[in-house]
Write an enzyme that holds these catalytic residues in place. Structure first.
Site, PDB file in Angstrom:
ATOM      1  N   THR A 155       0.807  -1.213   0.000  1.00  0.00           N
ATOM      2  CA  THR A 155       0.000   0.000   0.000  1.00  0.00           C
ATOM      3  C   THR A 155       0.844   1.267   0.000  1.00  0.00           C
ATOM      4  O   THR A 155       1.867   1.353   0.673  1.00  0.00           O
ATOM      5  CB  THR A 155      -0.924   0.003   1.235  1.00  0.00           C
ATOM      6  OG1 THR A 155      -1.667  -1.206   1.248  1.00  0.00           O
ATOM      7  CG2 THR A 155      -1.880   1.175   1.210  1.00  0.00           C
ATOM      8  N   THR A 217      -0.698  -3.473 -12.346  1.00  0.00           N
ATOM      9  CA  THR A 217      -0.052  -4.459 -11.466  1.00  0.00           C
ATOM     10  C   THR A 217       0.986  -5.294 -12.205  1.00  0.00           C
ATOM     11  O   THR A 217       1.959  -5.754 -11.607  1.00  0.00           O
ATOM     12  CB  THR A 217      -1.100  -5.394 -10.849  1.00  0.00           C
ATOM     13  OG1 THR A 217      -1.865  -6.013 -11.890  1.00  0.00           O
ATOM     14  CG2 THR A 217      -2.047  -4.630  -9.933  1.00  0.00           C
ATOM     15  N   GLY A 417     -24.351  -5.987  29.051  1.00  0.00           N
ATOM     16  CA  GLY A 417     -25.054  -4.744  29.328  1.00  0.00           C
ATOM     17  C   GLY A 417     -24.070  -3.592  29.351  1.00  0.00           C
ATOM     18  O   GLY A 417     -23.093  -3.568  28.598  1.00  0.00           O
ATOM     19  N   GLU A 441      -5.908  -6.146   4.350  1.00  0.00           N
ATOM     20  CA  GLU A 441      -5.766  -7.227   3.360  1.00  0.00           C
ATOM     21  C   GLU A 441      -6.944  -7.244   2.391  1.00  0.00           C
ATOM     22  O   GLU A 441      -7.347  -8.293   1.891  1.00  0.00           O
ATOM     23  CB  GLU A 441      -5.601  -8.597   4.034  1.00  0.00           C
ATOM     24  CG  GLU A 441      -4.538  -8.668   5.110  1.00  0.00           C
ATOM     25  CD  GLU A 441      -3.199  -8.069   4.696  1.00  0.00           C
ATOM     26  OE1 GLU A 441      -2.928  -7.976   3.490  1.00  0.00           O
ATOM     27  OE2 GLU A 441      -2.439  -7.677   5.586  1.00  0.00           O
ATOM     28  N   THR A 443     -10.609  -4.702   1.641  1.00  0.00           N
ATOM     29  CA  THR A 443     -11.896  -4.464   2.286  1.00  0.00           C
ATOM     30  C   THR A 443     -12.911  -5.521   1.864  1.00  0.00           C
ATOM     31  O   THR A 443     -12.688  -6.293   0.930  1.00  0.00           O
ATOM     32  CB  THR A 443     -12.445  -3.083   1.906  1.00  0.00           C
ATOM     33  OG1 THR A 443     -12.676  -3.063   0.479  1.00  0.00           O
ATOM     34  CG2 THR A 443     -11.485  -1.970   2.296  1.00  0.00           C
ATOM     35  N   ASP A 450     -13.624 -10.010  -5.695  1.00  0.00           N
ATOM     36  CA  ASP A 450     -12.682 -11.101  -5.962  1.00  0.00           C
ATOM     37  C   ASP A 450     -13.420 -12.437  -6.028  1.00  0.00           C
ATOM     38  O   ASP A 450     -13.164 -13.262  -6.902  1.00  0.00           O
ATOM     39  CB  ASP A 450     -11.615 -11.131  -4.868  1.00  0.00           C
ATOM     40  CG  ASP A 450     -10.630 -12.282  -5.039  1.00  0.00           C
ATOM     41  OD1 ASP A 450     -10.003 -12.379  -6.106  1.00  0.00           O
ATOM     42  OD2 ASP A 450     -10.501 -13.084  -4.098  1.00  0.00           O
TER      43      ASP A 450
END
Length: 609
Positions: A155, A217, A417, A441, A443, A450
């Protein structure tokens, strides 16, 4: 764990055979029990403290100091050496089935989830060794032997999930090394003091080399960039710092002890590294790391849900509140523990069924990885096993993380609670730590796309069809038990509903083909249904695995299970029935929504939002 491995998935058929000959059933059970004990008694000890006292980032020195309690826990795990079951034998490890390794992983991830991310070298060295030159294999050997850290650097600040938009450059040197220049963001364990060195696996775009380094890519290559330079023969550090530095550590909602770094390469000093395998095939090489990371994220999410459920169950058994509902109007009626209240029981069974069903999903997926290893070792075809495993990975990660996060927040925490919102109990940290699982890895939306585009459509539905056949065969099988006939009918209907969604999405995909006279905006309909498909396929797979487990449990009860095992098996049956009756009917409604989807939301003026 033993029920899943030895009764549901019959891993005793795999253990001690072929590539796993050194790990038999007895060894596996010893590993399970010891890692379980280690996780509960020692690894979990720094879980809370590391959240309250996260790593310290020194911007001037470009260092990250991990808190002492966490460092001590890290050393305990490393000294125990169970991580060797994930390391290649050529690198000092032992071949163990993937199903066993992910079973062990759940104990660790449930106790102290970030530990797995700091111990990244088993995966990294495997990828480097299998894809590398003799030089790279030596680097893998050194990193494994010295237990160095490892990262995955994809990233970038302006290229998040769009990996192909990455701009980090790699410039060749005359000595065969490369200089890397760029900035990477959200790098887990990018800098720390837990190991002497860190090997960064960096995706970068080569420049100045004819025929490589183009856009997207396919133009990316994978480089090995060490934190410190070292002697390639001896592995000894030279003392020379490489030009890859941490320049920021993110302040996060959860998993605070995990150093999430911005890493800058080549800004002041050259960041030198090697091209993996001396081939420009970066995205394919990195996918091996990504796929392992997706299993880890799904396992982490599910382990946290299981921990949340077990904590909620303990609390519910001791918390006295209100009278039994049958005597609610009687002010003098005795107060009861909240496990007597109907909605608490509904909530606990929701937690139990999702936690146990998704555990089975992880281990079922891992069992396909076992089959790949066995077939490859025997020289047999692995195509179907690889395709099914590939299809299940986005379900494990995407569905597993979303359902875990939701159930943790809406059911586990709610069982406490108001106390669940306090730091007196671990639920608030579980919830904070779990949210990241839906994001990193890839979203959930990316996992869903995918799943459909790459794992169903591109595979021509072969893997999906195989799963449909397996689930349908079980639903139609009288041997699965008359006691589960109603639930198996629900399963069969839901398998059909998932098939209808895939059919609709496939039709919309084909209709978007301009060359065939289609309308390109029909592709939006596919995108609008993608996460819906992910969720309902996950629910149906979980229901199927739970019902398979219930059928086994019923047979064990009929055969006269021990008193100790009777409650366990009864719980398996109850969870399966509850899930089938309360979750599966929703799939028909989701399928109806999917069939009626249109692209009007995409035509909406942005100002209307």
């Amino acid at each position: 764990m033993e029920f899943n491995l030895f009764e549901l998935l019959e891993r005793d058929r795999v253990l001690g055979t072929g590539p796993f000959e050194e790990v038999d059933g007895d060894t596996a059970k010893i590993a399970l029990r010891e890692v379980d004990r280690l996780a509960r008694e020692e690894l979990a000890e720094s879980f809370e403290e590391a959240d309250r006292h996260p790593p310290v980032f020194d911007a001037a020195a470009h260092t990250v100091a991990i808190p002492p309690a966490y460092t001590a826990m890290y050393k305990i795990w490393m000294n125990a050496e169970w991580w060797r079951l994930r390391v290649l034998p050529e690198l000092g490890g032992t071949n163990a089935p993937s199903s066993l390794n992910w079973a062990l992983a759940e104990f660790v991830l449930g106790a102290n989830p970030t530990l797995w991310t700091y111990v990244g070298f088993p995966t990294a060295t495997r990828v480097v060794y299998r894809n590398g030159t003799e030089r790279d294999k030596r680097i893998a050997q050194i990193a494994a032997e010295k237990q160095w850290g490892a990262t995955m650097m994809l990233t970038e600040p302006d290229a998040g999930s769009d990996v192909g938009a990455g701009r980090t450059k790699a410039i060749p040197n005359e000595d065969g090394t490369w200089n890397l220049v760029g900035v990477k963001r959200f790098i887990t364990a990018g800098e720390h003091d837990l190991s002497d060195n860190i090997i960064h696996l960096v995706l970068a775009r080569p420049v100045g080399v004819e025929g490589v380094g183009g856009p997207g890519t396919k133009g990316l290559s994978l480089f090995l960039v060490p934190k410190f330079h070292f002697d390639l023969e001896t592995g000894e550090l030279t003392g020379e710092r490489n030009g890859v530095y941490v320049t920021n550590v993110e302040k996060k909602m959860g998993v605070k002890v995990s150093a999430t770094c911005e890493m800058t390469l080549g800004e002041n000093d050259p960041a030198r590294g090697w091209l993996l395998g001396e081939v420009h095939d970066g995205i394919n090489q990195m996918f091996e790391v990504i796929e392992d990371a997706r299993m880890m994220v799904g396992s982490k999410a599910i382990a946290t849900l299981s921990s949340g459920y077990l904590n909620a169950l303990d609390y519910a058994k001791m918390r006295v509140q209100g009278a039994d509902l049958t005597r609610s109007s009687d002010k003098a009626a005795p107060r009861v523990v909240i496990t007597r209240h109907p909605d608490i029981r509904r909530s606990l069974l929701t937690q139990k069924s999702y936690a146990e069903g998704m555990r089975s999903l992880v281990l079922y997926t891992a069992s396909w990885q076992d089959e790949i290893a066995l077939a490859a070792a025997a020289g047999e075809d692995t195509a179907l096993a690889e395709a099914v495993n590939d299809l299940l990975l986005p379900v494990v990660k995407g569905y597993g993380s979303e359902r875990s996060w939701t159930v943790l927040g809406t059911e586990c925490l709610q069982t406490f609670g108001g106390s669940g919102y306090l730091q007196d109990y671990p639920l608030e940290q579980y919830v904070r730590d779990a949210k990241i699982d839906t994001v990193y890895e890839g979203t959930t939306a990316i996992q869903a796309q995918d799943l459909f585009f790459r794992k169903i459509a591109r595979n021509s539905g072969v893997a999906f069809g195989h799963l449909v056949q397996e689930m349908s065969s079980f639903a139609d099988d009288p041997a699965a038990g008359a006691e589960l006939a109603f639930e198996r009918d629900l399963l069969l209907e839901s398998v059909g509903a998932v098939g209808a969604v895939v059919e609709k999405m496939t039709a919309d995909l084909l209709a978007a083909n301009l060359k065939a006279g289609g309308k390109e905006t029909d592709i939006y309909k596919v995108g609008l249904n993608a996460t819906r498909l992910l969720y309902i396929l996950g629910d149906v797979l979980v229901a199927w695995l739970l019902l398979r487990g219930a059928a086994i449990a019923l047979r064990a009860l009929e055969a006269g299970a021990s008193a100790e095992d009777t409650a366990f098996y009864e719980g398996k049956v109850a969870a399966a029935r509850f899930f089938a009756r309360n979750v599966l009917p929703v799939t028909a409604a989701e399928a109806a929504i999917a069939r009626a989807v249109d692209d009007s939301v995409m035509a909406l003026d942005e100002a209307a939002f």
